[in-house]
Design a protein around this motif. Sequence first.
Motif, mmCIF file in Angstrom:
data_model
loop_
_atom_site.group_PDB
_atom_site.id
_atom_site.type_symbol
_atom_site.label_atom_id
_atom_site.label_comp_id
_atom_site.label_asym_id
_atom_site.label_seq_id
_atom_site.Cartn_x
_atom_site.Cartn_y
_atom_site.Cartn_z
ATOM 1 N N GLY A 311 28.745 50.053 9.815
ATOM 2 C CA GLY A 311 29.529 50.966 8.998
ATOM 3 C C GLY A 311 30.960 50.517 8.794
ATOM 4 O O GLY A 311 31.606 50.911 7.830
ATOM 5 N N TRP A 312 31.487 49.709 9.723
ATOM 6 C CA TRP A 312 32.853 49.206 9.594
ATOM 7 C C TRP A 312 32.869 47.734 9.195
ATOM 8 O O TRP A 312 33.875 47.057 9.352
ATOM 9 N N GLY A 313 31.772 47.217 8.708
ATOM 10 C CA GLY A 313 31.650 45.806 8.372
ATOM 11 C C GLY A 313 30.362 45.257 8.955
ATOM 12 O O GLY A 313 29.876 45.743 9.978
ATOM 13 N N MET A 314 29.811 44.249 8.325
ATOM 14 C CA MET A 314 28.489 43.771 8.705
ATOM 15 C C MET A 314 28.454 43.288 10.151
ATOM 16 O O MET A 314 29.306 42.515 10.592
ATOM 17 N N VAL A 315 27.462 43.761 10.875
ATOM 18 C CA VAL A 315 27.205 43.314 12.239
ATOM 19 C C VAL A 315 25.690 43.372 12.443
ATOM 20 O O VAL A 315 25.073 44.410 12.208
ATOM 21 N N LYS A 316 25.104 42.289 12.832
ATOM 22 C CA LYS A 316 23.647 42.216 12.935
ATOM 23 C C LYS A 316 23.164 42.732 14.280
ATOM 24 O O LYS A 316 23.830 42.569 15.305
ATOM 25 N N GLY A 317 21.989 43.349 14.250
ATOM 26 C CA GLY A 317 21.394 43.881 15.467
ATOM 27 C C GLY A 317 20.741 45.223 15.189
ATOM 28 O O GLY A 317 21.052 45.889 14.198
ATOM 29 N N ASP A 318 19.845 45.632 16.064
ATOM 30 C CA ASP A 318 19.041 46.826 15.830
ATOM 31 C C ASP A 318 19.407 47.969 16.766
ATOM 32 O O ASP A 318 20.027 47.768 17.820
ATOM 33 N N LEU A 319 19.007 49.153 16.363
ATOM 34 C CA LEU A 319 19.047 50.330 17.224
ATOM 35 C C LEU A 319 17.710 50.426 17.931
ATOM 36 O O LEU A 319 16.662 50.411 17.283
ATOM 37 N N GLU A 320 17.730 50.541 19.263
ATOM 38 C CA GLU A 320 16.492 50.621 20.023
ATOM 39 C C GLU A 320 16.607 51.682 21.111
ATOM 40 O O GLU A 320 17.521 51.646 21.930
ATOM 41 N N GLY A 321 15.675 52.616 21.111
ATOM 42 C CA GLY A 321 15.598 53.568 22.216
ATOM 43 C C GLY A 321 16.753 54.539 22.264
ATOM 44 O O GLY A 321 17.507 54.572 23.232
ATOM 45 N N ILE A 322 16.893 55.361 21.216
ATOM 46 C CA ILE A 322 17.934 56.399 21.184
ATOM 47 C C ILE A 322 17.283 57.747 21.478
ATOM 48 O O ILE A 322 16.310 58.133 20.828
ATOM 49 N N HIS A 323 17.818 58.467 22.454
ATOM 50 C CA HIS A 323 17.243 59.759 22.857
ATOM 51 C C HIS A 323 18.377 60.780 22.931
ATOM 52 O O HIS A 323 19.276 60.665 23.763
ATOM 53 N N ILE A 324 18.312 61.767 22.052
ATOM 54 C CA ILE A 324 19.322 62.824 21.963
ATOM 55 C C ILE A 324 18.633 64.143 22.268
ATOM 56 O O ILE A 324 17.644 64.497 21.616
ATOM 57 N N SER A 325 19.122 64.885 23.273
ATOM 58 C CA SER A 325 18.379 66.074 23.697
ATOM 59 C C SER A 325 19.298 67.146 24.267
ATOM 60 O O SER A 325 20.385 66.870 24.770
ATOM 61 N N ASN A 326 18.811 68.387 24.157
ATOM 62 C CA ASN A 326 19.444 69.528 24.824
ATOM 63 C C ASN A 326 20.918 69.675 24.450
ATOM 64 O O ASN A 326 21.801 69.721 25.313
ATOM 65 N N LEU A 327 21.164 69.768 23.143
ATOM 66 C CA LEU A 327 22.531 69.921 22.658
ATOM 67 C C LEU A 327 22.728 71.301 22.045
ATOM 68 O O LEU A 327 21.819 71.862 21.424
ATOM 69 N N LYS A 328 23.941 71.817 22.195
ATOM 70 C CA LYS A 328 24.388 72.999 21.456
ATOM 71 C C LYS A 328 25.516 72.540 20.543
ATOM 72 O O LYS A 328 26.478 71.931 21.000
ATOM 73 N N MET A 329 25.382 72.865 19.251
ATOM 74 C CA MET A 329 26.325 72.365 18.260
ATOM 75 C C MET A 329 26.830 73.527 17.420
ATOM 76 O O MET A 329 26.061 74.418 17.037
ATOM 77 N N HIS A 330 28.132 73.512 17.109
ATOM 78 C CA HIS A 330 28.729 74.638 16.398
ATOM 79 C C HIS A 330 29.804 74.155 15.435
ATOM 80 O O HIS A 330 30.695 73.387 15.810
ATOM 81 N N ASN A 331 29.705 74.599 14.194
ATOM 82 C CA ASN A 331 30.761 74.495 13.193
ATOM 83 C C ASN A 331 31.199 73.056 12.911
ATOM 84 O O ASN A 331 32.255 72.610 13.352
ATOM 85 N N MET A 332 30.372 72.356 12.153
ATOM 86 C CA MET A 332 30.696 70.991 11.731
ATOM 87 C C MET A 332 30.033 70.732 10.393
ATOM 88 O O MET A 332 29.229 71.528 9.909
ATOM 89 N N ASP A 333 30.367 69.603 9.798
ATOM 90 C CA ASP A 333 29.750 69.259 8.520
ATOM 91 C C ASP A 333 28.277 68.902 8.729
ATOM 92 O O ASP A 333 27.396 69.650 8.359
ATOM 93 N N ASN A 334 27.995 67.747 9.300
ATOM 94 C CA ASN A 334 26.611 67.306 9.548
ATOM 95 C C ASN A 334 26.340 67.276 11.041
ATOM 96 O O ASN A 334 27.166 66.740 11.807
#
Length: 456
Positions: A311-334
């Motif tokens: 996102g800040w300029g090209m950088v090669k490599g992959d995303l592997e094994g992302i786990h996002i859980s048990n969050l409470k989120m309030h008042n944001m754009d996305n």
Amino acid sequence: MTYITRKIKKPFFNIILKLLFWIIPSLSFAQHLRYNIQDIGAKGDDKTLNTDIINQTITKCFNEGGGTVVIPKGVFLTATIYLKSNVNIELKKGAVLKGVSNINLYHSFIPKTDLSRYNTVSATGNNANSAYDTVWTKALIIGESASNVTISGSGIIDGEHVFNAQGEESMRGPHTIVLANCKDIKFENITIEKAANYALLAYNLQNATFQGIHIQQGWDGIHIRGGKNILLQHCDLQTGDDAIAGGFWENFLVKNCTINSSCNGIRVIMPVKDFQVTNCRFIGPGKYPHRTSGKLHRTNMLAGIYIQPGGWGMVKGDLEGIHISNLKMHNMDNPFIFELHKGNNATDIVVENITADSIKRPIAVHSDAGYTYKNILFKNLSIHYLTNATTEAPWALGASNVQHFRLENVKFYANGKKPKTAVKLENVSFPAFVNTNVYNLNDTQEVQMINCGKIN
């Protein structure tokens, strides 16, 4: 059908074990020798410059085998100080280590090893965040190749929002802390406030714990470019820019934290492997305005979690094994944005057990042409959106260039007028909706599909 093809290994158990191996031995030297900077001549009067005395005390402690340098109650002005292996810094209650306002007194971090992989260069060639830019790398505290270091206590490190007309955006001053090639590092209970740039910028950091840290104001909170076996827990981050950011992470765990930002809660700008966020709260709007917004004093939180390698300029490599859980989120754009760029693919992303309200924009999953997500699972989500006559479609979720995309027990709610399309899928090979409120046999118009397989 198997949606998550590579089971995440036990990286976070390994983190704890590895951290114990260095924490326990480090206690032995830390308990023996203690050096109070006031006893050696430092003055906590908010007037005297104590840089030389503090550095001399750290060097003395290092030369005598390690121990703890104590910052007692008082306001101790200083310019750049240098960390050394086996030397801890303890800030007592009422202690303030405060950056001097004169930018010319700060030193720059000068890399001794090749850190070029962590640079971000835009399409225009701009590289404001280079480790080799001596204006960018000015810092209040610098650690290079240091190990077995703890900075702890109930005191404060105050960056004083030092202004630098030559800095990024013609205003950013020194980072509060810059680390490079450091390992076995611990930050515990301290407060970092008024960072003139990032509160912490680290390159190639290994085996680090951030426990009970408070960050207030400034730009980015904890920004790590190259991190292995990193643990953030019970931290309270209230930042004017991204609270946690960076990339090239492996075995990186964020848990039991409260994140408040006038930019993004977590922003990943480089590849990551085995990255977990769990049991956290993401709360907007930001308590402190986005520093760069100036007189606008913008405080709206953008994305809770924004993952955008390249996102800040090209950088090669992959995303592997992302786990996002048990969050409470309030008042944001996305709540979530996943974004792939040239040279980046992704496998095995799981987002589950999320409760969110006062959300203004959809979950977004997209990529540059030719780069894809292999498996994405959203499970047990309840998200309440603020919608009105100006809300654009899709109002809940948009996804493109995904092979296996599964929504399971996902509930999207709109509290006002909304477009007909809740979910838009494009180039999704194997979509699956199970117990999801935006698709059923009687209401298929809420899902728009372009070049997709049949929904299962």
